[in-house]
Design an enzyme around this catalytic site. Structure first.
Site, PDB file in Angstrom:
ATOM      1  N   ARG A  68       0.843  -1.201   0.000  1.00 44.95           N
ATOM      2  CA  ARG A  68       0.000   0.000   0.000  1.00 44.95           C
ATOM      3  C   ARG A  68       0.874   1.245   0.000  1.00 44.95           C
ATOM      4  NH1 ARG A  68       0.952   2.095   4.783  1.00 44.95           N
ATOM      5  NH2 ARG A  68       1.348   0.740   6.575  1.00 44.95           N
ATOM      6  N   THR A  73       2.307   1.663  10.083  1.00 44.95           N
ATOM      7  CA  THR A  73       1.198   1.838  11.011  1.00 44.95           C
ATOM      8  C   THR A  73       1.009   0.548  11.793  1.00 44.95           C
ATOM      9  OG1 THR A  73      -1.045   2.720  11.276  1.00 44.95           O
ATOM     10  CG2 THR A  73      -0.722   1.091   9.528  1.00 44.95           C
ATOM     11  N   TYR A  74       0.116   0.607  12.750  1.00 41.87           N
ATOM     12  CA  TYR A  74      -0.179  -0.547  13.609  1.00 41.87           C
ATOM     13  C   TYR A  74      -1.637  -0.934  13.458  1.00 41.87           C
ATOM     14  CZ  TYR A  74      -1.331  -3.183  17.828  1.00 41.87           C
ATOM     15  OH  TYR A  74      -1.798  -4.140  18.690  1.00 41.87           O
ATOM     16  N   HIS A  75      -1.886  -2.232  13.401  1.00 40.19           N
ATOM     17  CA  HIS A  75      -3.240  -2.774  13.455  1.00 40.19           C
ATOM     18  C   HIS A  75      -3.340  -3.693  14.664  1.00 40.19           C
ATOM     19  CE1 HIS A  75      -4.017  -1.218   9.498  1.00 40.19           C
ATOM     20  NE2 HIS A  75      -3.164  -2.021   8.913  1.00 40.19           N
ATOM     21  N   GLY A 148      -7.031   0.417   2.346  1.00 34.83           N
ATOM     22  CA  GLY A 148      -8.110   1.313   2.746  1.00 34.83           C
ATOM     23  C   GLY A 148      -7.809   2.124   3.977  1.00 34.83           C
ATOM     24  N   LEU A 149      -8.659   1.989   5.011  1.00 30.29           N
ATOM     25  CA  LEU A 149      -8.602   2.852   6.195  1.00 30.29           C
ATOM     26  C   LEU A 149      -8.541   2.028   7.467  1.00 30.29           C
ATOM     27  CD1 LEU A 149     -11.542   3.060   7.990  1.00 30.29           C
ATOM     28  CD2 LEU A 149     -12.288   3.778   5.714  1.00 30.29           C
ATOM     29  N   ALA A 150      -8.034   2.659   8.517  1.00 29.45           N
ATOM     30  CA  ALA A 150      -8.010   2.049   9.856  1.00 29.45           C
ATOM     31  C   ALA A 150      -8.446   3.099  10.859  1.00 29.45           C
ATOM     32  CB  ALA A 150      -6.618   1.531  10.189  1.00 29.45           C
ATOM     33  N   CYS A 166       2.992   6.571  10.563  1.00 33.36           N
ATOM     34  CA  CYS A 166       2.939   7.195   9.227  1.00 33.36           C
ATOM     35  C   CYS A 166       4.180   8.032   8.951  1.00 33.36           C
ATOM     36  CB  CYS A 166       1.670   8.023   9.063  1.00 33.36           C
ATOM     37  SG  CYS A 166       0.178   7.057   9.397  1.00 33.36           S
TER      38      CYS A 166
END
Length: 222
Positions: A68, A73-75, A148-150, A166
């Site tokens: 992407r 970032t972190y999920h 997409g988005l988080a 980011c």
């Protein structure tokens, strides 16, 4: 053309990523667009622009090099992730327009929780009083978007302190729970996917809601 919305529950990141790539590679103009809402077990994902120095101390959380846009970032559980598989030429959209749709949909849904949020022109995503509440990262292949988005809803925020989110050192992160303790992730997922559907030109009454995506790993909670 209908829109398909899938709720995948809690799924490992990499099988869902592989499924997004396969879906995008195999689709043609006759395939409906899809939105997938999902939560992931703890994982750091590094975007194509990512630099190793922004991953400060990952510890035992795996780092995945993703395709992407954006940086690291972190999920984790309690974060609402929505992946958008949209045929952009068919929808009459450019990438910037899709980003605007995502950001404004997030702002609209957060407003229903009494949260005043806004995008920033210098850094994609949505912010509350300077703190980032939602991140964006997209990839377009053959005119079709994925990733997409988080949206941070009700999660352990500590892993964000182990990275420069980011690519911004010292960026403040926040979540829905900070402002609306009673917010429910499942309700937000329904509201956000409906809002995105309308913004993409669909009638929510015609949306096909599917509970699963066959062959994409197993729910770690089951």
């Amino acid at each position: 053309m209908p829109l398909v919305i899938r709720d995948l529950g809690l799924r490992p990141y990499e099988p869902v990523w592989e499924a997004m790539k396969a879906f995008t590679a195999g689709r043609d103009r006759s395939v409906p667009d899809e939105l997938w809402s999902v939560q992931h077990p703890p994982v750091y994902t590094q975007g194509q622009a990512g630099k190793a120095e922004h991953i400060l101390a990952p510890g035992n959380i795996p780092v995945v090099q993703a395709d992407r846009g954006g940086q690291v970032t972190y999920h984790g559980p309690g974060q609402l992730v929505v992946y958008l598989m949209v045929d952009l030429p068919r929808a009459g959209l450019g990438v910037r327009q899709l980003v605007n749709i995502i950001e404004q949909s997030l702002v609209s849904v957060l407003a229903t929780e009494g949260i005043e949020a806004a995008p920033r022109p210098d850094a994609p995503g949505v912010y509350v009083d300077g703190a980032k509440i939602a991140s964006l990262g997209l990839r377009v292949r053959r005119g079709c978007s994925f990733h997409g988005l988080a949206l941070n809803v009700d999660m352990d925020m500590e892993p964000f302190t182990r990275i420069n989110p980011c690519g911004f050192s010292g960026m403040s992160m926040c979540q829905v729970r900070d402002f609306s303790p009673s917010a429910n992730l499942d309700a937000l997922a329904m509201r956000l996917t409906d809002t995105l559907a309308v913004a993409l030109g669909h009638d929510t009454q015609a949306v096909q809601r599917e509970p699963d995506l066959p062959g994409v790993g197993h729910n770690p909670a089951s």
